[in-house]
Design an enzyme around this catalytic site. Structure first.
Site, PDB file in Angstrom:
ATOM      1  N   ASP A 137       0.830  -1.343   0.196  1.00 49.68           N
ATOM      2  CA  ASP A 137      -0.032   0.146  -0.090  1.00 49.68           C
ATOM      3  C   ASP A 137       0.904   1.289   0.149  1.00 49.68           C
ATOM      4  O   ASP A 137       2.017   1.268   0.796  1.00 49.68           O
ATOM      5  CB  ASP A 137      -0.993  -0.003   1.250  1.00 49.68           C
ATOM      6  CG  ASP A 137      -2.000   0.917   1.063  1.00 49.68           C
ATOM      7  OD1 ASP A 137      -2.274   1.254   0.095  1.00 49.68           O
ATOM      8  OD2 ASP A 137      -2.748   1.285   2.151  1.00 49.68           O
ATOM      9  N   HIS A 143      -3.993  13.898   0.724  1.00 50.63           N
ATOM     10  CA  HIS A 143      -4.139  13.112   1.757  1.00 50.63           C
ATOM     11  C   HIS A 143      -3.038  13.143   2.678  1.00 50.63           C
ATOM     12  O   HIS A 143      -3.069  13.321   4.343  1.00 50.63           O
ATOM     13  CB  HIS A 143      -4.321  11.619   1.484  1.00 50.63           C
ATOM     14  CG  HIS A 143      -4.191  10.811   2.483  1.00 50.63           C
ATOM     15  ND1 HIS A 143      -5.304  10.473   3.377  1.00 50.63           N
ATOM     16  CD2 HIS A 143      -3.267   9.642   2.948  1.00 50.63           C
ATOM     17  CE1 HIS A 143      -5.017   9.587   4.269  1.00 50.63           C
ATOM     18  NE2 HIS A 143      -3.916   8.867   3.966  1.00 50.63           N
ATOM     19  N   GLU A 154     -10.132   3.658   3.943  1.00 49.81           N
ATOM     20  CA  GLU A 154      -9.435   4.467   2.813  1.00 49.81           C
ATOM     21  C   GLU A 154      -9.831   3.939   1.399  1.00 49.81           C
ATOM     22  O   GLU A 154      -9.622   3.071   1.237  1.00 49.81           O
ATOM     23  CB  GLU A 154      -8.271   4.007   3.148  1.00 49.81           C
ATOM     24  CG  GLU A 154      -7.453   4.404   4.491  1.00 49.81           C
ATOM     25  CD  GLU A 154      -6.021   4.571   4.707  1.00 49.81           C
ATOM     26  OE1 GLU A 154      -5.170   3.944   4.150  1.00 49.81           O
ATOM     27  OE2 GLU A 154      -5.556   5.614   5.562  1.00 49.81           O
ATOM     28  N   GLU A 209      -9.252   3.766  -1.945  1.00 48.55           N
ATOM     29  CA  GLU A 209      -8.301   3.604  -2.814  1.00 48.55           C
ATOM     30  C   GLU A 209      -8.366   2.937  -4.342  1.00 48.55           C
ATOM     31  O   GLU A 209      -9.294   2.476  -4.627  1.00 48.55           O
ATOM     32  CB  GLU A 209      -7.060   2.765  -2.039  1.00 48.55           C
ATOM     33  CG  GLU A 209      -6.857   3.122  -0.792  1.00 48.55           C
ATOM     34  CD  GLU A 209      -5.433   2.698  -0.024  1.00 48.55           C
ATOM     35  OE1 GLU A 209      -4.706   1.863  -0.728  1.00 48.55           O
ATOM     36  OE2 GLU A 209      -5.439   2.989   1.198  1.00 48.55           O
ATOM     37  N   ASP A 246      -9.102  -0.042   2.299  1.00 49.86           N
ATOM     38  CA  ASP A 246      -7.991  -0.131   2.983  1.00 49.86           C
ATOM     39  C   ASP A 246      -8.627   0.089   4.421  1.00 49.86           C
ATOM     40  O   ASP A 246      -8.161   1.044   5.160  1.00 49.86           O
ATOM     41  CB  ASP A 246      -6.820   0.533   2.628  1.00 49.86           C
ATOM     42  CG  ASP A 246      -5.542   0.245   3.760  1.00 49.86           C
ATOM     43  OD1 ASP A 246      -5.550  -1.076   4.416  1.00 49.86           O
ATOM     44  OD2 ASP A 246      -4.802   1.062   4.037  1.00 49.86           O
ATOM     45  N   ARG A 300      -7.759   3.499  13.470  1.00 49.63           N
ATOM     46  CA  ARG A 300      -6.759   4.700  13.836  1.00 49.63           C
ATOM     47  C   ARG A 300      -6.150   4.573  15.286  1.00 49.63           C
ATOM     48  O   ARG A 300      -4.953   5.208  15.310  1.00 49.63           O
ATOM     49  CB  ARG A 300      -7.662   6.110  13.476  1.00 49.63           C
ATOM     50  CG  ARG A 300      -7.920   6.203  12.164  1.00 49.63           C
ATOM     51  CD  ARG A 300      -7.193   6.272  11.130  1.00 49.63           C
ATOM     52  NE  ARG A 300      -7.629   6.344   9.882  1.00 49.63           N
ATOM     53  CZ  ARG A 300      -6.976   6.161   8.697  1.00 49.63           C
ATOM     54  NH1 ARG A 300      -5.758   5.785   8.710  1.00 49.63           N
ATOM     55  NH2 ARG A 300      -7.630   6.343   7.487  1.00 49.63           N
ATOM     56  N   GLN A 342      -3.522   2.005  15.223  1.00 45.32           N
ATOM     57  CA  GLN A 342      -2.494   2.236  14.257  1.00 45.32           C
ATOM     58  C   GLN A 342      -1.777   3.366  15.166  1.00 45.32           C
ATOM     59  O   GLN A 342      -0.344   3.491  15.318  1.00 45.32           O
ATOM     60  CB  GLN A 342      -3.089   2.848  12.987  1.00 45.32           C
ATOM     61  CG  GLN A 342      -2.206   3.293  12.049  1.00 45.32           C
ATOM     62  CD  GLN A 342      -2.756   3.847  11.102  1.00 45.32           C
ATOM     63  OE1 GLN A 342      -4.004   3.886  10.640  1.00 45.32           O
ATOM     64  NE2 GLN A 342      -2.068   4.503   9.910  1.00 45.32           N
ATOM     65  N   LYS A 349      -4.262  -2.324  10.419  1.00 43.60           N
ATOM     66  CA  LYS A 349      -4.742  -2.367   8.865  1.00 43.60           C
ATOM     67  C   LYS A 349      -4.721  -3.829   8.646  1.00 43.60           C
ATOM     68  O   LYS A 349      -5.549  -4.160   8.031  1.00 43.60           O
ATOM     69  CB  LYS A 349      -3.647  -1.722   8.009  1.00 43.60           C
ATOM     70  CG  LYS A 349      -3.211  -0.415   8.311  1.00 43.60           C
ATOM     71  CD  LYS A 349      -3.984   0.719   7.654  1.00 43.60           C
ATOM     72  CE  LYS A 349      -3.380   1.886   7.320  1.00 43.60           C
ATOM     73  NZ  LYS A 349      -4.125   2.638   6.633  1.00 43.60           N
ATOM     74  N   THR A 361      -8.668  -5.977   4.210  1.00 46.86           N
ATOM     75  CA  THR A 361      -8.745  -5.067   2.951  1.00 46.86           C
ATOM     76  C   THR A 361      -9.672  -5.616   1.828  1.00 46.86           C
ATOM     77  O   THR A 361      -9.543  -6.810   1.487  1.00 46.86           O
ATOM     78  CB  THR A 361      -7.234  -4.989   2.672  1.00 46.86           C
ATOM     79  OG1 THR A 361      -6.272  -4.650   3.450  1.00 46.86           O
ATOM     80  CG2 THR A 361      -6.942  -4.087   1.261  1.00 46.86           C
ATOM     81  N   GLU A 412     -10.007  12.269   7.839  1.00 48.73           N
ATOM     82  CA  GLU A 412      -9.968  13.516   7.045  1.00 48.73           C
ATOM     83  C   GLU A 412     -11.365  14.143   7.378  1.00 48.73           C
ATOM     84  O   GLU A 412     -11.524  15.435   7.433  1.00 48.73           O
ATOM     85  CB  GLU A 412      -9.333  13.397   5.691  1.00 48.73           C
ATOM     86  CG  GLU A 412      -7.840  13.079   5.591  1.00 48.73           C
ATOM     87  CD  GLU A 412      -7.348  12.509   4.352  1.00 48.73           C
ATOM     88  OE1 GLU A 412      -7.671  11.415   3.837  1.00 48.73           O
ATOM     89  OE2 GLU A 412      -7.101  13.375   3.336  1.00 48.73           O
TER      90      GLU A 412
END
Lengths: 403, 403
Positions: free
Chosen positions: B117, B124, B190, B192, B224, B228, B231, B244, B248, B353
C-alpha cells in the site's frame, strides 16, 4: 533411542533432530525429505510402501501440504520417522531411500504466505534507539507493551545459499540537500529466528497464547538483509520497505517444534506485565522462550554469538499479537523474531550494532557488508536426548550491485 | 462497436468495459467470466468451442492463470471477447452462456501474492500531517522524493461485500497512562485504487516506468479499512500493522488496463523533478495518472467524491519504485495507491480527514464508523467509446467486535 544410520549418532543431526526439507536429485521432481546425519530420507516411497494415509503430502514441492495436516499428524509423522530410523527391522526398507546430502539440491522448503517481522529483542531495540537517538529514551513508549512488528515481502524470501545482490535505491545523508540514487553503502544482516505456520486460523478468530503449538509447525533460521541507508530515508512514517524487501534468506531445513521440546526456558522477565491476551493461560507461569544459540560467521570467522533466550517477547506472544485484531494466518505464513541481540557486545545480531552505527569498525575494519562477503548464520539448541541439535543454517554471499 | 447484448449498450458496463471476475452458479465450481451489462459471460465453454489456445485459463478459480499469460494474450482475449459480444454472427454460440448476475456468486478474483500500500496523494498526506502535527511541516522530508509505501497483509484481502468485524487491540490516548485493550473506537475507511500484477519479474531486475503495462493486468477498487487508535499506538517505528491487517476489501471485478485507455491524464505536476528511475522514458513527457472518479457512500448517501486524477505519484511510478531495489513481482501481486483525497473538503477519502481527526463531525454527526454502517466505494472513468465505464464497486458493512 539410537539410530542405525551411519554417522548420525552423536552428530548435530541425530535422531532427536529430524528437520524437514524439500530436495531433488538430478532430473527428478522436488519432494519432501527428512535429514538424519548427512543424509536425506526420501519420505515419499517409504510412506507409500507403508501405506501411510498422508503419503501424498511427501510428493509435494513444498512442506505446505504436510504442515496443513495439523499438529496431530505432525506429531505422528515424527513418531513414524523416528521409528523407521531407530528400529533395525525397518532398515532394509528404509536404507535404499537414504540419499547423501551431497547428491541432492535443496529447495525453498515453504511456499510463504504472509511474512511478518517483529522487533522482539530488548537489547536490539535499545541498541538501535541509542545509535539513532543518543540523547533520547532508547525505547519508544509502545515497546514494552506490545511486540512491534510489520509485514515484509514474501515474494523475495529465498533459500539459504541464494546470492544477494546489493540493492540500489534512494538514500540521503543528513548532510546532503537532496537524495541520491545508487547502490546501498550500508548493507547489513539481521540474525533472526523464523516461525512457520502449519494449521491456518479463520478471519476474526485470534490465536491465543496457549494455542501456539497447534498452529506453528516449526522453526527456520532467517537473515533479514537490510540496506540501512535506504531504510533510514524511506521509513517515516510507514516503516521499512525497500530497505528490506530485496531479500530475506531462510534455512532449507524446517525444525519441527517437537525437536525443540528441551529448549523452552522462561523469558528473562517482562515489565510491565503484558495485557491478558499476551499471557499464558491461568496458572501457567511466565511466557516461555527458546534457548537457541546463534553464531554469526563472516567470511569464515565467528563475529557474534546472539542468544535467542534473551529475547523479550516470546514466540507465542508474537502469534497472539499478530492475530488479536482478527487477522487470520494461513499455512506457510512466516513470522520472524527480529534481530536477536544479547546484552553483551559480542552478542549483537546486526552489523549496525556490531559497528555501533558504522562508527566502531569490527572484524578487521568491517562496518557494513562489502561485495563478496559471505555470511553464515548457525543455530544450535539442546536436543531432547541430552546433546545439542542444529537448526538449518542460513548462508548468503553479497554480489555487486547491478550495472 | 455496438453490443447485441440486451440492456448493455449505454450502461456503465457496455462493450468498452468488459471487466473480468470469478463466478460460480449453485453447485458448480468457480471459473472466469467477463461482465457485460448485468450479465456474466461464462468464458470457458465458449473458449473451448472456439478452440482458443488458452481456454484452460478460464476454468481456474482465480484470474491468476489468465493474468500470467501476459500482455499480448490479455489484449488478444479482449479483442476476442469484444468480437463475440458485438458480432451478431456469434450470438447463437454465445447467448446460452450469458448468466444473469443475480444467479451467480462472485468470488475474490485474484489469489493475492504480496500486497503493498502506498501513500501517493499529496492532499491526503498533507491533511494527515496537519491533523497529527498541527504546528509542524505537514509533509515529511522524503514525501516528494519517493512514493512512500509499506507491505500489508495479503491473507486478509477479501472480496467486496464481505462483512468487516470491528477489530480489537491495544490503544493508548495521550491522556492515558497505560494502554487498554478493546474494540477500536476509531474505525475508518481508505478509498483507494489497486493495481494487479499479471506478468512477473525476476529478482534483481527492476521494472522500469515504461514497462508498467507489460506487467500490470488491471485495476480494482480497494478499501483499506483502518483502526486509527490501534494504528496510532503501534506504528512507531516500523509502520502500520494490526491497525490495517484485519481486512482489506477489493472489488470482485478486475478492469483490464485497455478499458482505461481513455482515462490517462498528466499527473498534476511533480516538484522536485523525480529521480530518473521514476520518470517516463526520454521525450515521453510527464508521468501519467488516471482520471477515475470515486464516490464514498455511507449508508446510501454520498459523503465524498475523491478524484484519482489529483494523485501526486502515478501508477507506473509506484511499480518502478517498488522494484528498483531488485524486489520481484509475482502474478497476483496487488499494490494500492493509498487514500485518494482531492484538494477540497468534499474530496477526502477517509473519515479521519472528513471529520478532521474526529473533531468535525460530518454526515449527521459521524466521526468514525459505527456498527452496522455500510460503506460503498464506487468508481467511474471515461470509456473508450466516449461515455463512462464503472469499475467494480467495493462494499462492506461493519459488524460489532467479537465478544
Amino acid at each position: 533411542m539410537t539410530t542405525w544410520v551411519d554417522g548420525a549418532a552423536g552428530s548435530l543431526f541425530d535422531i532427536d533432530n529430524l528437520p524437514y526439507g524439500v530436495f531433488s536429485r538430478p532430473g527428478e521432481e522436488p519432494r519432501v525429505g527428512v535429514r538424519i546425519g548427512d543424509l536425506v530420507l526420501d519420505l515419499s516411497p517409504v510412506a507409500a510402501a507403508e501405506m501411510l494415509d498422508v503419503h501424498h503430502v511427501f510428493q509435494e514441492r513444498s512442506l505446505n501440504a504436510l504442515m496443513a495436516e495439523g499438529r496431530l499428524v505432525r506429531e505422528s509423522v515424527r513418531r513414524w520417522v523416528t521409528g523407521l530410523l531407530s528400529d533395525g527391522t525397518e532398515r532394509d526398507l528404509v536404507e535404499p531411500h537414504l540419499v547423501p546430502l551431497a547428491d541432492v539440491t535443496l529447495h525453498l522448503p515453504v511456499e510463504v504466505g504472509d511474512y511478518v517481522d517483529f522487533y522482539a529483542s530488548l537489547d536490539h531495540a535499545t541498541n538501535v534507539g541509542r545509535i539513532f537517538r543518543p540523547d533520547g529514551e532508547p525505547l519508544l513508549p509502545n515497546w514494552r507493551h506490545l511486540p512491534v512488528g510489520y509485514h515484509g515481502r514474501s515474494g523475495t524470501v529465498v533459500g539459504s545459499g541464494t546470492p544477494v545482490t546489493r540493492p540500489q535505491g534512494q538514500r540521503k545523508s543528513p548532510t546532503d540537500d537532496t537524495p541520491t540514487f545508487g547502490p546501498s553503502t550500508r548493507l547489513d544482516i539481521e540474525a533472526e529466528l523464523g516461525f512457520v505456520v502449519g494449521t491456518p486460523s479463520s478471519i476474526g478468530e485470534p490465536v491465543s497464547y496457549d494455542d501456539f503449538a497447534d498452529h506453528v509447525f516449526g522453526v527456520v533460521g532467517l537473515n533479514d538483509w537490510s540496506a540501512r541507508d535506504i531504510q533510514a530515508w524511506e521509513y517515516v512514517p510507514l516503516g521499512p520497505f525497500l530497505g528490506k524487501s530485496f531479500a530475506t534468506s531462510v534455512s532449507r531445513w524446517v525444525t519441527p517444534l517437537e525437536a525443540l521440546d528441551a529448549a523452552w526456558v522462561d523469558v528473562p522477565g517482562q515489565d510491565p506485565t503484558p495485557l491478558p491476551y499476551l499471557r499464558p493461560g491461568t496458572g501457567a507461569g511466565p511466557a516461555r522462550g527458546l534457548d537457541i544459540g546463534v553464531e554469526v560467521v563472516l567470511n569464515g570467522a565467528v563475529v557474534s554469538r546472539p542468544p535467542y533466550r534473551t529475547m523479550y517477547w516470546s514466540p507465542a506472544q508474537l502469534l497472539a499479537h499478530l492475530t488479536v485484531n482478527g487477522a487470520s494466518v494461513r499455512t506457510g505464513d512466516l513470522y520472524a523474531s527480529g534481530t536477536i541481540s544479547g546484552p553483551e557486545a559480542g552478542q549483537r545480531g546486526s552489523f549496525l550494532e556490531l559497528s555501533w552505527g558504522g562508527t566502531e569498525p569490527f572484524a578487521d575494519g568491517r562496518t557494513f557488508l562489502e561485495d563478496g562477503d559471505e555470511v553464515v548464520l548457525r543455530y544450535t539448541a539442546p536436543g531432547t536426548a541430552g546433546g545439542r541439535i542444529a537448526l538449518g543454517e542460513v548462508t548468503g554471499r553479497v554480489e555487486p550491485a547491478r550495472e
